[in-house]
Write an enzyme that holds these catalytic residues in place. Structure first.
Site, mmCIF file in Angstrom:
data_model
loop_
_atom_site.group_PDB
_atom_site.id
_atom_site.type_symbol
_atom_site.label_atom_id
_atom_site.label_comp_id
_atom_site.label_asym_id
_atom_site.label_seq_id
_atom_site.Cartn_x
_atom_site.Cartn_y
_atom_site.Cartn_z
ATOM 1 N N ARG A 1 113.378 48.227 46.093
ATOM 2 C CA ARG A 1 114.620 48.345 46.842
ATOM 3 C C ARG A 1 114.312 48.470 48.326
ATOM 4 O O ARG A 1 113.192 48.823 48.705
ATOM 5 C CB ARG A 1 115.427 49.546 46.340
ATOM 6 C CG ARG A 1 115.864 49.366 44.881
ATOM 7 C CD ARG A 1 116.696 50.532 44.390
ATOM 8 N NE ARG A 1 117.031 50.369 42.972
ATOM 9 C CZ ARG A 1 118.087 49.699 42.517
ATOM 10 N NH1 ARG A 1 118.912 49.135 43.379
ATOM 11 N NH2 ARG A 1 118.321 49.598 41.226
ATOM 12 N N HIS B 1 111.289 46.602 40.438
ATOM 13 C CA HIS B 1 112.543 46.373 41.149
ATOM 14 C C HIS B 1 112.449 47.081 42.500
ATOM 15 O O HIS B 1 112.954 48.186 42.664
ATOM 16 C CB HIS B 1 113.720 46.914 40.332
ATOM 17 C CG HIS B 1 115.060 46.539 40.872
ATOM 18 N ND1 HIS B 1 116.153 46.287 40.070
ATOM 19 C CD2 HIS B 1 115.507 46.364 42.145
ATOM 20 C CE1 HIS B 1 117.202 45.992 40.823
ATOM 21 N NE2 HIS B 1 116.825 46.047 42.091
ATOM 22 N N HIS C 1 118.885 47.068 30.647
ATOM 23 C CA HIS C 1 119.662 48.183 31.185
ATOM 24 C C HIS C 1 120.137 49.093 30.052
ATOM 25 O O HIS C 1 120.979 48.713 29.237
ATOM 26 C CB HIS C 1 120.868 47.745 32.019
ATOM 27 C CG HIS C 1 121.278 48.810 33.015
ATOM 28 N ND1 HIS C 1 120.730 48.887 34.277
ATOM 29 C CD2 HIS C 1 122.125 49.846 32.913
ATOM 30 C CE1 HIS C 1 121.247 49.919 34.931
ATOM 31 N NE2 HIS C 1 122.097 50.525 34.111
ATOM 32 N N ASP C 2 119.570 50.276 30.015
ATOM 33 C CA ASP C 2 119.904 51.326 29.050
ATOM 34 C C ASP C 2 119.520 50.985 27.614
ATOM 35 O O ASP C 2 119.975 51.649 26.679
ATOM 36 C CB ASP C 2 121.387 51.707 29.117
ATOM 37 C CG ASP C 2 121.741 52.464 30.378
ATOM 38 O OD1 ASP C 2 120.801 52.914 31.073
ATOM 39 O OD2 ASP C 2 122.935 52.605 30.691
ATOM 40 N N GLU D 1 112.492 42.044 40.160
ATOM 41 C CA GLU D 1 113.949 42.086 40.221
ATOM 42 C C GLU D 1 114.404 42.529 41.601
ATOM 43 O O GLU D 1 113.715 43.297 42.273
ATOM 44 C CB GLU D 1 114.498 43.100 39.208
ATOM 45 C CG GLU D 1 114.170 42.811 37.762
ATOM 46 C CD GLU D 1 114.751 43.856 36.836
ATOM 47 O OE1 GLU D 1 114.836 43.564 35.626
ATOM 48 O OE2 GLU D 1 115.130 44.948 37.301
ATOM 49 N N ARG E 1 104.995 63.378 45.062
ATOM 50 C CA ARG E 1 103.956 64.218 45.665
ATOM 51 C C ARG E 1 103.223 63.545 46.824
ATOM 52 O O ARG E 1 102.372 64.156 47.453
ATOM 53 C CB ARG E 1 102.939 64.619 44.583
ATOM 54 C CG ARG E 1 103.477 65.614 43.566
ATOM 55 C CD ARG E 1 103.706 66.981 44.175
ATOM 56 N NE ARG E 1 102.468 67.605 44.581
ATOM 57 C CZ ARG E 1 101.753 68.437 43.831
ATOM 58 N NH1 ARG E 1 102.175 68.729 42.603
ATOM 59 N NH2 ARG E 1 100.644 68.973 44.284
#
Length: 242
Positions: free
Chosen positions: A45, A43, A195-196, A70, A18
């Site tokens: 990017r 993390h 991760h997951d 990360e 938003r």
């Protein structure tokens, strides 16, 4: 007890949708710590589609637990980490356009590059972790290049565990990670994982992985919080990690 570090990327994604400041990333991060989490992970990017570089700098001033950053160590990322001086940096070999992390480092192929990057961070007293698949040779070389820890890339565990229908299949899902963890301990590396990982699979993983120091969980934790509430979910993870 294994520490829980909550990845707040998805909070930033929701805010950015938003263009304002709702939810407030800094407030949510402080609340997550207040609810009992022992760390905050981000993390950033290159396209800043969730965590912005300014978020990373702002979080440094309010995170009172462990702060883990990360990312792929390009020069912009290296400069950011050196400027912030977090508790830990986790090196992840993700492409700039990756939706999410999809592979661990080949610490043999990238030996010289990673050794130099790690030395740069360790010179500032920043604990350095390497994101790796559960492969013995890769983990042995992570120690040789100077890493303090590895972060086990647990996507394959999560996928196989979700399909398991009996104890043998559950054990098969985690067996490579048990071997990897034992090797990490042998060569003097601390063990993180991420991760997951989710409420469905975290307890079994924790129970079977020796010397697991920390897990970093974001996507699943935020999704689960839509149903159970953020404070409840943080404490549900903490209970499963005891």
């Amino acid at each position: 007890m294994t520490k829980l570090s909550v990845n707040v990327n998805k909070i930033a994604t929701l805010r950015n949708a938003r263009g304002g400041n709702m939810p407030n990333l800094l407030q949510v991060s402080s609340d997550i710590e207040r609810f009992g989490a022992q760390g905050i992970t981000i993390h950033p990017r290159p396209d800043e589609r969730h965590i912005k570089y300014n978020d990373a700098r702002a979080l440094k001033s309010i995170v009172t637990t462990e702060f883990n950053i990360e990312g792929n160590p390009n020069q912009k990322f290296i400069d950011l980490v050196l400027d912030i001086n977090p508790t830990q940096v986790t090196l992840v070999p993700d492409a700039e356009d990756a939706i999410t992390s999809s592979a661990g480092w080949d610490t043999i192929k990238h030996h010289d590059f990673l050794k130099d990057v790690i030395a740069t961070f360790k010179a500032k007293g920043i604990r350095t972790s390497i994101f790796v698949a559960p492969k013995v040779a890769i983990i042995k070389n992570a120690a040789k290049i100077g890493a303090d820890r590895i972060e086990l890339y647990t996507e394959s565990y999560a996928e196989n565990f979700s399909k398991a229908t009996n104890e043998t299949e559950k054990h098969n899902a985690v067996s490579a990670f048990i071997t990897a963890a034992k090797m990490a301990t042998t060569v003097g590396l601390g063990i993180n994982a991420g991760h997951d990982l989710s409420l469905d699979n975290i307890q079994y993983f924790k129970k079977n992985i020796p010397n697991l120091l920390e897990v970093s969980i974001g996507h699943a934790l935020i999704c689960e919080s839509l149903y159970f509430g953020l404070e409840n979910v943080v404490n549900m993870y903490l209970n499963k990690l005891k």
